[in-house]
Design a protein around this motif. Structure first.
Motif, PDB file in Angstrom:
ATOM      1  N   GLY A   8       0.847  -1.196   0.000  1.00  0.00           N
ATOM      2  CA  GLY A   8       0.000   0.000   0.000  1.00  0.00           C
ATOM      3  C   GLY A   8       0.877   1.238   0.000  1.00  0.00           C
ATOM      4  O   GLY A   8       1.689   1.421   0.909  1.00  0.00           O
ATOM      5  N   ASN A   9       0.755   2.051  -1.040  1.00  0.00           N
ATOM      6  CA  ASN A   9       1.494   3.312  -1.117  1.00  0.00           C
ATOM      7  C   ASN A   9       0.531   4.426  -0.714  1.00  0.00           C
ATOM      8  O   ASN A   9      -0.322   4.835  -1.501  1.00  0.00           O
ATOM      9  CB  ASN A   9       2.004   3.520  -2.553  1.00  0.00           C
ATOM     10  N   TRP A  10       0.680   4.883   0.510  1.00  0.00           N
ATOM     11  CA  TRP A  10      -0.257   5.886   1.036  1.00  0.00           C
ATOM     12  C   TRP A  10      -0.046   7.262   0.424  1.00  0.00           C
ATOM     13  O   TRP A  10      -0.882   8.144   0.593  1.00  0.00           O
ATOM     14  CB  TRP A  10      -0.106   5.993   2.552  1.00  0.00           C
ATOM     15  N   LYS A  11       1.084   7.461  -0.232  1.00  0.00           N
ATOM     16  CA  LYS A  11       1.423   8.773  -0.796  1.00  0.00           C
ATOM     17  C   LYS A  11       1.330   9.841   0.305  1.00  0.00           C
ATOM     18  O   LYS A  11       1.590   9.532   1.469  1.00  0.00           O
ATOM     19  CB  LYS A  11       0.556   9.081  -2.022  1.00  0.00           C
ATOM     20  N   MET A  12       0.966  11.083  -0.037  1.00  0.00           N
ATOM     21  CA  MET A  12       0.949  12.145   0.991  1.00  0.00           C
ATOM     22  C   MET A  12      -0.472  12.293   1.530  1.00  0.00           C
ATOM     23  O   MET A  12      -1.167  13.285   1.277  1.00  0.00           O
ATOM     24  CB  MET A  12       1.462  13.464   0.393  1.00  0.00           C
ATOM     25  N   GLY A  96      11.645   5.514  -7.565  1.00  0.00           N
ATOM     26  CA  GLY A  96      11.327   5.694  -8.978  1.00  0.00           C
ATOM     27  C   GLY A  96       9.845   5.775  -9.276  1.00  0.00           C
ATOM     28  O   GLY A  96       9.419   5.569 -10.417  1.00  0.00           O
ATOM     29  N   HIS A  97       9.049   6.082  -8.258  1.00  0.00           N
ATOM     30  CA  HIS A  97       7.625   6.258  -8.538  1.00  0.00           C
ATOM     31  C   HIS A  97       7.467   7.374  -9.577  1.00  0.00           C
ATOM     32  O   HIS A  97       8.210   8.366  -9.551  1.00  0.00           O
ATOM     33  CB  HIS A  97       6.865   6.602  -7.255  1.00  0.00           C
ATOM     34  N   SER A  98       6.500   7.244 -10.449  1.00  0.00           N
ATOM     35  CA  SER A  98       6.351   8.230 -11.542  1.00  0.00           C
ATOM     36  C   SER A  98       6.095   9.632 -10.995  1.00  0.00           C
ATOM     37  O   SER A  98       6.464  10.620 -11.636  1.00  0.00           O
ATOM     38  CB  SER A  98       5.230   7.816 -12.490  1.00  0.00           C
ATOM     39  N   TYR A 168       5.506  -2.479 -11.992  1.00  0.00           N
ATOM     40  CA  TYR A 168       5.129  -1.858 -13.269  1.00  0.00           C
ATOM     41  C   TYR A 168       3.888  -1.003 -13.036  1.00  0.00           C
ATOM     42  O   TYR A 168       2.837  -1.517 -12.658  1.00  0.00           O
ATOM     43  CB  TYR A 168       4.844  -2.924 -14.330  1.00  0.00           C
ATOM     44  N   GLU A 169       4.057   0.304 -13.239  1.00  0.00           N
ATOM     45  CA  GLU A 169       2.941   1.219 -13.035  1.00  0.00           C
ATOM     46  C   GLU A 169       2.786   2.093 -14.276  1.00  0.00           C
ATOM     47  O   GLU A 169       3.468   3.131 -14.394  1.00  0.00           O
ATOM     48  CB  GLU A 169       3.203   2.112 -11.821  1.00  0.00           C
ATOM     49  N   PRO A 170       1.912   1.702 -15.203  1.00  0.00           N
ATOM     50  CA  PRO A 170       1.694   2.568 -16.371  1.00  0.00           C
ATOM     51  C   PRO A 170       1.132   3.904 -15.893  1.00  0.00           C
ATOM     52  O   PRO A 170       0.150   3.931 -15.150  1.00  0.00           O
ATOM     53  CB  PRO A 170       0.681   1.779 -17.207  1.00  0.00           C
ATOM     54  N   ILE A 174      -2.448   5.495 -13.254  1.00  0.00           N
ATOM     55  CA  ILE A 174      -2.285   5.858 -11.840  1.00  0.00           C
ATOM     56  C   ILE A 174      -3.281   6.933 -11.438  1.00  0.00           C
ATOM     57  O   ILE A 174      -3.262   8.040 -11.977  1.00  0.00           O
ATOM     58  CB  ILE A 174      -0.849   6.334 -11.549  1.00  0.00           C
ATOM     59  N   GLY A 175      -4.159   6.579 -10.513  1.00  0.00           N
ATOM     60  CA  GLY A 175      -5.112   7.538  -9.964  1.00  0.00           C
ATOM     61  C   GLY A 175      -6.136   8.023 -10.970  1.00  0.00           C
ATOM     62  O   GLY A 175      -6.828   9.010 -10.739  1.00  0.00           O
ATOM     63  N   THR A 176      -6.240   7.337 -12.092  1.00  0.00           N
ATOM     64  CA  THR A 176      -7.129   7.805 -13.156  1.00  0.00           C
ATOM     65  C   THR A 176      -8.398   6.979 -13.250  1.00  0.00           C
ATOM     66  O   THR A 176      -9.330   7.348 -13.949  1.00  0.00           O
ATOM     67  CB  THR A 176      -6.428   7.689 -14.531  1.00  0.00           C
ATOM     68  N   GLY A 214      -1.640   0.787 -10.467  1.00  0.00           N
ATOM     69  CA  GLY A 214      -2.405   1.710 -11.320  1.00  0.00           C
ATOM     70  C   GLY A 214      -3.874   1.382 -11.262  1.00  0.00           C
ATOM     71  O   GLY A 214      -4.326   0.451 -11.942  1.00  0.00           O
ATOM     72  N   SER A 215      -4.601   2.102 -10.390  1.00  0.00           N
ATOM     73  CA  SER A 215      -6.046   1.893 -10.235  1.00  0.00           C
ATOM     74  C   SER A 215      -6.417   0.439  -9.935  1.00  0.00           C
ATOM     75  O   SER A 215      -7.474  -0.034 -10.377  1.00  0.00           O
ATOM     76  CB  SER A 215      -6.816   2.421 -11.452  1.00  0.00           C
ATOM     77  N   ALA A 216      -5.561  -0.253  -9.210  1.00  0.00           N
ATOM     78  CA  ALA A 216      -5.932  -1.605  -8.771  1.00  0.00           C
ATOM     79  C   ALA A 216      -6.938  -1.470  -7.634  1.00  0.00           C
ATOM     80  O   ALA A 216      -6.822  -0.582  -6.788  1.00  0.00           O
ATOM     81  CB  ALA A 216      -4.700  -2.373  -8.295  1.00  0.00           C
ATOM     82  N   ILE A 235      -0.518  -0.570  -4.474  1.00  0.00           N
ATOM     83  CA  ILE A 235      -1.862  -0.010  -4.439  1.00  0.00           C
ATOM     84  C   ILE A 235      -1.833   1.402  -3.870  1.00  0.00           C
ATOM     85  O   ILE A 235      -1.301   1.612  -2.777  1.00  0.00           O
ATOM     86  CB  ILE A 235      -2.782  -0.878  -3.518  1.00  0.00           C
ATOM     87  N   GLY A 236      -2.407   2.355  -4.574  1.00  0.00           N
ATOM     88  CA  GLY A 236      -2.479   3.725  -4.082  1.00  0.00           C
ATOM     89  C   GLY A 236      -3.793   3.953  -3.354  1.00  0.00           C
ATOM     90  O   GLY A 236      -3.965   3.546  -2.193  1.00  0.00           O
ATOM     91  N   GLY A 237      -4.733   4.596  -4.023  1.00  0.00           N
ATOM     92  CA  GLY A 237      -5.997   5.001  -3.403  1.00  0.00           C
ATOM     93  C   GLY A 237      -6.684   3.918  -2.584  1.00  0.00           C
ATOM     94  O   GLY A 237      -7.126   4.171  -1.446  1.00  0.00           O
ATOM     95  N   ALA A 238      -6.763   2.725  -3.116  1.00  0.00           N
ATOM     96  CA  ALA A 238      -7.500   1.654  -2.424  1.00  0.00           C
ATOM     97  C   ALA A 238      -6.775   1.159  -1.177  1.00  0.00           C
ATOM     98  O   ALA A 238      -7.375   0.459  -0.352  1.00  0.00           O
ATOM     99  CB  ALA A 238      -7.767   0.493  -3.385  1.00  0.00           C
TER     100      ALA A 238
HETATM  101  O1  LIG Z   1       0.721   4.977  -7.856  1.00  0.00           O
HETATM  102  C1  LIG Z   1       0.164   3.981  -7.432  1.00  0.00           C
HETATM  103  C2  LIG Z   1       0.806   3.129  -6.419  1.00  0.00           C
HETATM  104  O2  LIG Z   1       2.127   3.473  -6.238  1.00  0.00           O
HETATM  105  C3  LIG Z   1      -1.179   3.605  -7.903  1.00  0.00           C
HETATM  106  O3  LIG Z   1      -2.058   4.548  -7.434  1.00  0.00           O
HETATM  107  P1  LIG Z   1      -3.641   4.260  -7.585  1.00  0.00           P
HETATM  108  O4  LIG Z   1      -3.857   2.858  -7.080  1.00  0.00           O
HETATM  109  O5  LIG Z   1      -4.293   5.306  -6.715  1.00  0.00           O
HETATM  110  O6  LIG Z   1      -3.961   4.387  -9.039  1.00  0.00           O
END
Ligand SMILES: O=C(CO)COP(=O)(O)O
Length: 253
Positions: A8-12, A96-98, A168-170, A174-176, A214-216, A235-238
């Protein structure tokens, strides 16, 4: 066999109180991970120590940072070194996150330095790669990702590569809300594995964990994780919703 991971990538996101609540909710589900399965939580820096104590060495659960410095130590105001992360018991670092590549101008060469420092401090890099939409539209995604792998990873020895996870994160996913189809993910993961095989040999390629990001979400994780070369997800948002994150983990099988 290679490890299966949901990270889980919580980001900011989240306050400390929300972070504690989320970790407690995830742990309370009493998830039973199978042998070789891992859950990784990449919290913001200020919550790593708290997260470490909340996880209390729960089997199968690991801690990640979302970045680390490209220099060892010294006058780099605001940076966090791999050595610091290691000293508080961090297991993995996302590199190396995009979003870091785009907003903080991280190049493949800078990432190679970050990877070396992480490995030197016994932290496993989760190395992110993936193409933007225009590259996908031009059907040049394989060349694009191959270059990212080559310029950031191929200086490593086979022994060092054993401590690398690839994600692999196209970028267009991501977040779209746009997820790569299972076929698109499988194609790229198989390509990445073939690249690793060509450089490091078949065994190294069979053993490396390659995550999809990417939107998993719970509704597509099953199909994605069923692909033979997809070994879990970043996984980002979820990952910010305990029930969704648990559901995704349960799709590891
Ligand atoms: O960037 C991501 C995980 O590092 C993916 O983000 P989302 O799951 O929110 O699309």
């Amino acid at each position: 066999m290679r490890k299966k991971i949901v990270a889980g990538n919580w980001k900011m996101n989240l306050t400390l109180g929300q972070a504690e609540q989320l970790i407690n909710d995830i742990l309370q589900a009493g998830l039973r991970l199978k042998e070789g399965q891992e859950v990784v939580l990449a919290t913001p820096f200020p919550y790593l120590l708290k997260a470490k104590s909340l996880l209390k060495n729960t089997p199968g659960f690991y801690l990640a940072a979302q970045n680390s410095a490209s220099e060892k130590s010294g006058a780099y105001t605001g940076e966090v070194s791999a050595e610091m992360l290691s000293s508080i018991g961090v297991d993995y670092v996302i590199l190396g996150h995009s979003e870091r590549r785009e907003y903080f101008q991280e190049s493949n060469a800078t990432l190679a330095k970050k990877i070396d420092l992480a490995l030197a401090n016994n932290i496993k890099p989760i190395f992110c790669c993936g193409e933007p939409l225009e590259i996908r539209k031009a059907e040049k995604q394989n060349e694009y990702v191959a270059k990212q792998l080559e310029e950031s990873l191929y200086h490593l020895t086979e022994e060092q590569l054993k401590n690398i996870v690839i994600a692999y994160e196209p970028i267009w996913a991501i977040g779209t809300g746009l997820t790569a189809s299972a076929a698109q993910a499988q194609d790229m993961h198989a390509f990445i594995r073939a690249q690793i095989a060509a450089k490091y040999g078949r065994e190294a390629a069979l053993n490396i964990t390659i995550l999809y990001g990417g939107s998993a979400k719970p509704s597509n994780a099953g199909e994605l994780f069923a692909c033979p070369d997809v070994d879990g997800g970043l996984i980002g948002g979820a990952s910010l919703v305990a029930a969704d994150f648990q559901a995704i983990i349960s799709h590891l099988g």
